[in-house]
Design a protein around this motif. Structure first.
Motif, short mmCIF file in Angstrom:
data_model
loop_
_atom_site.label_atom_id
_atom_site.label_comp_id
_atom_site.label_asym_id
_atom_site.label_seq_id
_atom_site.Cartn_x
_atom_site.Cartn_y
_atom_site.Cartn_z
N ALA A 83 32.45 26.09 18.32
CA ALA A 83 33.78 26.76 18.13
C ALA A 83 34.12 27.91 19.21
N GLY A 84 33.22 28.33 20.28
CA GLY A 84 32.99 28.84 21.38
C GLY A 84 31.49 29.29 22.16
N VAL A 85 31.65 29.82 23.80
CA VAL A 85 30.79 30.17 24.18
C VAL A 85 30.34 31.36 24.20
N VAL A 86 28.85 32.19 24.38
CA VAL A 86 28.56 33.38 24.75
C VAL A 86 28.12 33.33 25.60
N LEU A 87 27.68 34.03 27.15
CA LEU A 87 27.61 33.38 28.21
C LEU A 87 26.83 35.12 28.24
N ILE A 88 25.48 34.89 28.38
CA ILE A 88 25.09 36.21 28.50
C ILE A 88 24.16 36.84 30.06
N ASP A 89 24.57 35.99 30.76
CA ASP A 89 24.74 36.34 32.67
C ASP A 89 25.36 34.87 33.47
N LEU A 108 37.94 26.00 26.76
CA LEU A 108 37.54 26.24 26.25
C LEU A 108 36.79 28.25 25.80
N PRO A 109 37.12 28.61 24.44
CA PRO A 109 36.77 29.29 24.06
C PRO A 109 35.44 30.08 24.58
N LEU A 110 35.78 31.53 25.90
CA LEU A 110 34.01 31.46 26.75
C LEU A 110 34.53 33.07 26.41
N TRP A 111 33.25 33.89 25.57
CA TRP A 111 33.19 35.18 26.32
C TRP A 111 31.89 35.49 26.84
N CYS A 112 32.06 36.70 27.59
CA CYS A 112 31.63 36.85 29.10
C CYS A 112 31.61 38.65 29.57
N THR A 113 31.06 39.23 30.22
CA THR A 113 31.26 40.42 30.26
C THR A 113 32.23 40.46 31.61
N ASP A 114 33.24 41.54 32.13
CA ASP A 114 33.45 41.40 33.44
C ASP A 114 33.07 41.27 33.99
N PRO A 115 31.54 41.56 35.43
CA PRO A 115 31.02 41.46 36.24
C PRO A 115 30.83 39.46 36.25
N ARG A 138 39.67 32.70 28.02
CA ARG A 138 38.02 33.32 27.99
C ARG A 138 38.71 34.88 27.20
N HIS A 139 37.32 35.56 27.12
CA HIS A 139 37.10 36.82 25.93
C HIS A 139 36.50 37.95 26.49
N ALA A 140 36.79 39.38 26.97
CA ALA A 140 36.15 40.13 27.61
C ALA A 140 35.10 40.64 26.52
N ILE A 141 33.58 40.31 27.05
CA ILE A 141 32.73 41.23 25.74
C ILE A 141 32.52 42.74 26.09
N ALA A 142 32.85 43.87 25.15
CA ALA A 142 33.00 44.97 25.92
C ALA A 142 31.47 45.31 25.36
#
Length: 306
Positions: A83-89, A108-115, A138-142
């Motif tokens: 359903a979505g991907v979360v990147l640790i780095d 593709l729904p994707l969560w990651c930080t701004d850097p 893309r969704h920003a991770i706070a």
């Protein structure tokens, strides 16, 4: 929730394609009792429901999907349980598998930080390349501790914590770290209240990180190297573990010491294990030392239910 370890090795996998260290040569020849592993990634889904979240998209993602039928529920002509991907780095071994998901019919729904988003748009422009295929939502991770959810995955929430570590080699802040280069994630099942802290890259354990580990029912943390000088001593690298953002397991202040401080009921697991790490040899003294400490090296295909 159900957690499946899709891949448990560090970059290059195990055995690494061009390596003939004792571990890699031994697993190929059958002289070392060890299990091959693909590059690190996990899939998390609620107890009720097929769809879940892919944490990190390794270069081995297609093999991992084939090996884990739950990721292909075959409900339609084209289907996926991701359903979505979360990147640790933004490292190669955690992000370039995104290329293999390009045939999606929707972004593709994707969560990651701004850097990480910056690194994957410029230094290694994975996200820009995908814009020519399925595209990325893309969704920003706070990093303020606020929880986020992934639509389609009910009952789970996620909280990110900035870690001490290294950005990818192609990042403009490789040697000048910023918050968000590396994160750990607390994954919580709201119904049961149970949680796991996931951090495959962890350079140091700060008080907030230890608090997150101690508050979780299980931890799945950096298992890259046994000793700080492992790569140098074996002649396969020039940098020490801590220099490249990984806390070794052994020695003063190492991961084993930290894990021993967790509450007695915490399940302790190591993931992102480098091909040189002696814990891969199931007959080694180092592997036995982990078992005595009630620490589990992750294996591809293992599952955890919380």
């Amino acid at each position: 929730m159900r957690i499946t370890v899709l891949g448990s090795a560090a970059g290059g996998g195990f055995p690494q394609w061009n390596c003939n260290c004792r571990n890699c040569a031994g697993v190929r020849s059958g002289t070392v009792r060890a299990r091959p592993r693909t590059q690190s990634s996990i899939f998390v889904r609620p107890d009720e429901g097929d769809d879940g979240v892919l944490f990190n998209a390794s270069p081995d993602i297609l093999e991992q999907i084939r090996s884990n039928p739950a990721l292909q529920p075959a409900r339609a002509l084209r289907d996926s349980a991701i359903a979505g991907v979360v990147l640790i780095d933004g490292q190669v071994d955690h992000a370039t598998g995104l290329f293999m998901l390009r045939e999606r019919t929707k972004p593709l729904p994707l969560w990651c930080t701004d850097p990480v988003s910056e690194d994957l748009s410029q230094g290694n422009p994975v996200l820009r390349v995908l814009s020519h295929y399925c595209g990325v939502a893309r969704h920003a991770i706070a990093l303020d501790g606020s929880a986020f959810e992934v639509p389609g995955v009910s009952g789970l929430d996620f909280r990110a914590l900035a870690l001490t570590g290294k950005a990818a080699p192609y990042s403009p802040h490789r040697d000048d770290p910023v918050a968000g280069d590396n994160i750990g994630i607390t994954i919580r099942d709201r119904k049961s209240g149970r949680s796991v802290f996931y951090a495959p890259g962890l350079g140091a354990i700060t008080p907030p990180v230890f608090d997150a580990m101690a508050s979780a029912d299980a931890v799945m943390v950096d298992g890259t190297f046994w000793t700080d000088d492992e790569m140098v001593r074996l002649g396969v690298g020039t940098k020490r573990a801590r220099e490249i953002g990984h806390l070794p397991q052994s020695g003063e202040g190492g991961m084993i010491e930290w894990l021993a401080r967790l509450p007695a009921g915490t399940r302790r697991m190591l993931i992102h294990i480098n091909n040189t790490n002696p814990i891969l040899d199931e007959d080694s003294d180092e592997h036995a030392a982990l078992r005595r400490a009630d620490i589990e090296p992750c294996e591809d295909g293992m599952t955890l239910q919380l």
